[in-house]
Structures are given as C-alpha cells and as structure tokens.
Design an enzyme around this catalytic site. Sequence first.
Site, short mmCIF file in Angstrom:
data_model
loop_
_atom_site.label_atom_id
_atom_site.label_comp_id
_atom_site.label_asym_id
_atom_site.label_seq_id
_atom_site.Cartn_x
_atom_site.Cartn_y
_atom_site.Cartn_z
N VAL A 94 0.90 -1.40 -0.02
CA VAL A 94 -0.17 -0.03 0.09
C VAL A 94 0.92 1.29 0.02
O VAL A 94 1.84 1.28 0.73
CB VAL A 94 -1.15 0.13 1.31
CG1 VAL A 94 -1.59 1.29 1.26
CG2 VAL A 94 -1.81 -1.28 1.15
N GLY A 95 0.42 2.05 -0.81
CA GLY A 95 1.10 3.72 -0.62
C GLY A 95 2.40 3.72 -0.88
O GLY A 95 3.26 4.56 -0.89
N LEU A 98 2.68 1.47 -6.47
CA LEU A 98 2.48 0.32 -7.20
C LEU A 98 1.03 0.30 -7.53
O LEU A 98 0.29 -0.68 -8.00
CB LEU A 98 2.72 -0.96 -6.71
CG LEU A 98 4.45 -1.12 -6.32
CD1 LEU A 98 4.72 -2.39 -5.64
CD2 LEU A 98 5.10 -0.88 -7.43
N GLY A 99 0.31 1.35 -7.28
CA GLY A 99 -1.26 1.55 -8.00
C GLY A 99 -2.04 0.64 -6.95
O GLY A 99 -3.47 0.35 -7.49
N SER A 101 -4.14 2.13 -4.83
CA SER A 101 -5.36 2.89 -4.72
C SER A 101 -6.28 2.69 -5.79
O SER A 101 -7.51 2.49 -5.70
CB SER A 101 -5.00 4.17 -4.17
OG SER A 101 -4.47 4.95 -5.23
N ALA A 102 -5.65 2.72 -7.05
CA ALA A 102 -6.45 2.55 -8.23
C ALA A 102 -7.02 1.07 -8.17
O ALA A 102 -8.13 1.08 -8.77
CB ALA A 102 -5.69 2.91 -9.52
N ASP A 144 -3.02 5.06 -13.66
CA ASP A 144 -3.15 4.26 -12.42
C ASP A 144 -4.52 3.46 -12.78
O ASP A 144 -4.56 2.26 -12.69
CB ASP A 144 -3.22 4.79 -11.34
CG ASP A 144 -1.46 5.17 -10.90
OD1 ASP A 144 -0.64 4.94 -11.65
OD2 ASP A 144 -1.54 5.03 -9.69
O1 PMV Z 1 0.12 7.03 -7.52
P1 PMV Z 1 1.79 6.84 -7.82
O2 PMV Z 1 2.74 6.89 -6.95
O3 PMV Z 1 1.76 5.53 -8.92
O4 PMV Z 1 1.90 7.93 -8.83
C1 PMV Z 1 1.22 8.01 -10.03
C2 PMV Z 1 2.08 8.54 -11.08
C3 PMV Z 1 2.27 9.93 -11.37
O5 PMV Z 1 2.63 10.21 -12.62
C4 PMV Z 1 3.34 10.52 -10.39
C5 PMV Z 1 0.88 10.84 -10.98
C6 PMV Z 1 -0.23 10.46 -12.00
O6 PMV Z 1 -1.30 11.14 -11.82
O7 PMV Z 1 -0.08 10.03 -13.09
#
Ligand code: PMV
Length: 311
Positions: A94-95, A98-99, A101-102, A144
Amino acid sequence: MGVGHGKIIIMGDHFVVYGIPAIVSSIDRKIIAKIEQWNGKGILCDYKGFWKGKNLMQDDKETEWLRNVMNILLNELNLQGKKFYLKLQSSIPVGVGLGSSAAISVAIAKELNEFFELGLNEERICEVAYKAEEFFHGTPSGIDNTIATYGGLLKFEKNLAGGKNRIERMKIEKPIRIVIGNTEKKGNTKELVEAVRERKEANPKEYKEIFAKAKKLVGEAEKALKEGDLRKIGELMNENNALLCKIGVSTAELEELCKIALENKALGAKITGAGGGGCMFALTPEEKVQERVAEAFEKNDYEGIKTKIGV
Ligand code: PMV
C-alpha cells in the site's frame, strides 16, 4: 470477482500529468473484490490482513478512506443505499507507487458491475475509478486507473482537453524480468505532483527542457520495446531517472536502490510512481541477474519484489 491490477510505470511518471505519453505495465500483484448477499444494514466489509466484520457505513477512522471511495463509486453507479458484504484481498503493497489505490477502486467497481448486473464496459469502469483517484490524488493523470482496469502493457497519453485519453496496447515478444525495490516509505502522490507543479512554474525554462527530454525518451523507449532492444531500454530508464531526480522526486534511499541494482548488473534502474519514497525498479531480463539484484536489495534491508512486465 472483480480484479484491479497493480502496476509499474516504465517511462513517463509525473510528465504524464502534463500530456506527455507514458508506458505502463501491470505486474503480478492485484486486488480482488468479492461481493455477497447481506441482509443487515450498510456494507459489511472484510479486508484480509487489515480488518474483519467492519461496517463501512459506520464512523471508523480505520475504514474512513474506503467509505469515501465507496460513496464515490456508489454515486457514480447509482447504487446509493445498497446493502452487501464486501470481501477484499490484496497482494499490492500500500502507498508505495504500485497502484494499490486505483486497483481497489477498479476491483470494487468491477465487482459492483457484476453483482448488480449493471452491464458496464471496461471504459466506464475505468472512468468511475478515475473519480475515486481524484479523491486520493487531486489531479491524477488517469494512468493508474487505466492500467488497473485493462492490465497488460500500455502506452497512455492523457487528453489535456478533457476528452478520451489515448490508450494503446503494446505487444512485446516475451515478458521481461524486473525487480521492484521497495523503500517501504510512503510517498504522498498528491503533494509530490503539486510540488513538481510549483517548481515547474517557478523555473519555466529549465522545466521546458526537462519535459522535452522526457517526451523524447518515451518515444525512444517505445521503439526499443517493440524491437526488443533491452540494453537500450535500460539506458533510457537511467536517463528518465536522472530527469526524475532533477524535478526533485527522488530520495537518498531510491538512489541507493538504483545504485545497488546497476552495480549488480541490472540493465537500467529508475523510480516508479510518484517517488518521495515508494518504489524503483530494475531491468533484469536474465533470471540470474534478477536473483542477484533481489538478494542485494534484501541484504541492504529493502524489500525486493521479483516480477515481470509485459505479461
Ligand atoms: O500513485 P503513484 O505513486 O503510482 O503515482 C502515479 C504517477 C504520477 O505520474 C506521479 C501521477 C499521475 O497521476 O500520473
């Protein structure tokens, strides 16, 4: 069963927010959502390894974030007030970029679609999950929720005018081994994206050059991936990482992981995701090198996750 895929961004993290294309791959980590009938009040929820038997619609600090996500999804899908039993299971840390939350929004949206027989296609699932991403991240590019929905290897380009994003499925000859190095420190994507925006506005000339380079790298990486030129991809990853350092999203630990990877014969190494902690990945097509890099990470007290891109 609804599945949301975990991911790594191969090229273009951060720059993708500004309409520069990015290349992203799902990994063999995912979130699974399962919904069953429930005759009590609200939404009963088990999240394996986190909690059991909590009612999402009751006040609880621990589950508040998921209640917020759930309310967004239920509103989008016109399912407000429905009762059900939600079971979640995740293999995505988590966090750490590696995505996760999505993937959770996508997994739940897919399972709501199945359970309530809404007949939605993946494009709509992706759109609904984006709404939840906005809650987490403010101004996400949409990369994501896109990879979490479709999986595989994708070229993604945000439509800055607000229309449909460009999503192109990429094909490579065979999956490529990588090692993800996890600092286990949580980077705050929303804050990191905002900080990049502030620095970009304060240094327009310097950032214009950086962004032009980032765009060129993605084009070259796409070509190298199609041609199976792994050495070239490694070089381009290193160059992309240097740009991410320049825009201020790297940390000493991420740089240490990149250094360890390259010293152990990885072809390239770069941050993946927002940075500020989180993860990097190393390109290690040979199994022996993959083992060696993962072991070197572990020896230095970092988690090393062996996986593949382009599966
Ligand atoms: O949520 P993360 O840490 O995987 O970051 C997503 C990638 C970014 O390019 C930093 C943000 C985005 O919305 O594309």
